[in-house]
Design a protein around this motif. Structure first.
Motif, PDB file in Angstrom:
ATOM      1  N   ASN A  15      63.352  89.027   1.525  1.00  0.00           N
ATOM      2  CA  ASN A  15      63.443  88.281   2.776  1.00  0.00           C
ATOM      3  C   ASN A  15      63.532  86.805   2.419  1.00  0.00           C
ATOM      4  O   ASN A  15      62.528  86.171   2.099  1.00  0.00           O
ATOM      5  CB  ASN A  15      62.223  88.558   3.649  1.00  0.00           C
ATOM      6  N   ILE A  16      64.725  86.259   2.482  1.00  0.00           N
ATOM      7  CA  ILE A  16      64.953  84.894   2.016  1.00  0.00           C
ATOM      8  C   ILE A  16      64.266  83.858   2.906  1.00  0.00           C
ATOM      9  O   ILE A  16      63.752  82.858   2.412  1.00  0.00           O
ATOM     10  CB  ILE A  16      66.462  84.617   1.858  1.00  0.00           C
ATOM     11  N   ALA A  17      64.208  84.080   4.199  1.00  0.00           N
ATOM     12  CA  ALA A  17      63.561  83.124   5.109  1.00  0.00           C
ATOM     13  C   ALA A  17      62.059  83.076   4.848  1.00  0.00           C
ATOM     14  O   ALA A  17      61.456  81.999   4.816  1.00  0.00           O
ATOM     15  CB  ALA A  17      63.850  83.492   6.554  1.00  0.00           C
ATOM     16  N   GLU A  18      61.455  84.230   4.661  1.00  0.00           N
ATOM     17  CA  GLU A  18      60.020  84.294   4.387  1.00  0.00           C
ATOM     18  C   GLU A  18      59.692  83.625   3.049  1.00  0.00           C
ATOM     19  O   GLU A  18      58.723  82.879   2.945  1.00  0.00           O
ATOM     20  CB  GLU A  18      59.575  85.759   4.368  1.00  0.00           C
ATOM     21  N   THR A  19      60.514  83.877   2.053  1.00  0.00           N
ATOM     22  CA  THR A  19      60.315  83.260   0.742  1.00  0.00           C
ATOM     23  C   THR A  19      60.428  81.743   0.850  1.00  0.00           C
ATOM     24  O   THR A  19      59.614  81.010   0.280  1.00  0.00           O
ATOM     25  CB  THR A  19      61.348  83.799  -0.271  1.00  0.00           C
ATOM     26  N   ALA A  20      61.431  81.259   1.564  1.00  0.00           N
ATOM     27  CA  ALA A  20      61.613  79.815   1.741  1.00  0.00           C
ATOM     28  C   ALA A  20      60.398  79.193   2.420  1.00  0.00           C
ATOM     29  O   ALA A  20      59.913  78.143   1.986  1.00  0.00           O
ATOM     30  CB  ALA A  20      62.882  79.541   2.549  1.00  0.00           C
ATOM     31  N   ASP A  21      59.895  79.839   3.459  1.00  0.00           N
ATOM     32  CA  ASP A  21      58.709  79.330   4.157  1.00  0.00           C
ATOM     33  C   ASP A  21      57.500  79.268   3.223  1.00  0.00           C
ATOM     34  O   ASP A  21      56.780  78.277   3.197  1.00  0.00           O
ATOM     35  CB  ASP A  21      58.368  80.201   5.364  1.00  0.00           C
ATOM     36  N   GLU A  22      57.286  80.327   2.460  1.00  0.00           N
ATOM     37  CA  GLU A  22      56.130  80.387   1.564  1.00  0.00           C
ATOM     38  C   GLU A  22      56.190  79.307   0.487  1.00  0.00           C
ATOM     39  O   GLU A  22      55.153  78.782   0.069  1.00  0.00           O
ATOM     40  CB  GLU A  22      56.028  81.763   0.915  1.00  0.00           C
ATOM     41  N   LEU A  23      57.388  78.970   0.030  1.00  0.00           N
ATOM     42  CA  LEU A  23      57.544  77.974  -1.029  1.00  0.00           C
ATOM     43  C   LEU A  23      57.860  76.578  -0.508  1.00  0.00           C
ATOM     44  O   LEU A  23      58.068  75.647  -1.286  1.00  0.00           O
ATOM     45  CB  LEU A  23      58.650  78.429  -1.992  1.00  0.00           C
ATOM     46  N   MET A  24      57.895  76.458   0.812  1.00  0.00           N
ATOM     47  CA  MET A  24      58.200  75.179   1.474  1.00  0.00           C
ATOM     48  C   MET A  24      59.538  74.611   1.006  1.00  0.00           C
ATOM     49  O   MET A  24      59.667  73.434   0.673  1.00  0.00           O
ATOM     50  CB  MET A  24      57.061  74.185   1.260  1.00  0.00           C
TER      51      MET A  24
END
Length: 71
Positions: A15-24
């Motif tokens: 899940n690219i959106a979730e990963t982006a959110d988690e890593l800011m």
């Protein structure tokens, strides 16, 4: 937003959106990181299979060490 990436004979789903959110980071930044990683990893795995098939243990060890260093 689920994405998949083919790595050799395997498929990775993330899940690219979730990963982006988690890593800011932005989704585009994550895509760039993933693309670079998977391109390099795919090449290392391909060369590793060739080394394994030919019995070149030294080359195989170097490739596996490189892959480990990427993670």
């Amino acid at each position: 937003m689920w994405n998949t990436y083919e790595l050799g004979d395997d498929m990775l789903k993330y899940n690219i959106a979730e990963t982006a959110d988690e890593l800011m980071l932005t989704v585009e930044e994550i895509r760039e990181i993933y693309d670079a990683f998977f391109e390099d990893a795919d090449e290392i795995i391909r060369f590793s299979r060739e080394a394994l098939t030919s019995g070149d243990c030294s080359s195989l060890a170097k490739r596996m060490h490189a892959l480990k260093g990427m993670t």
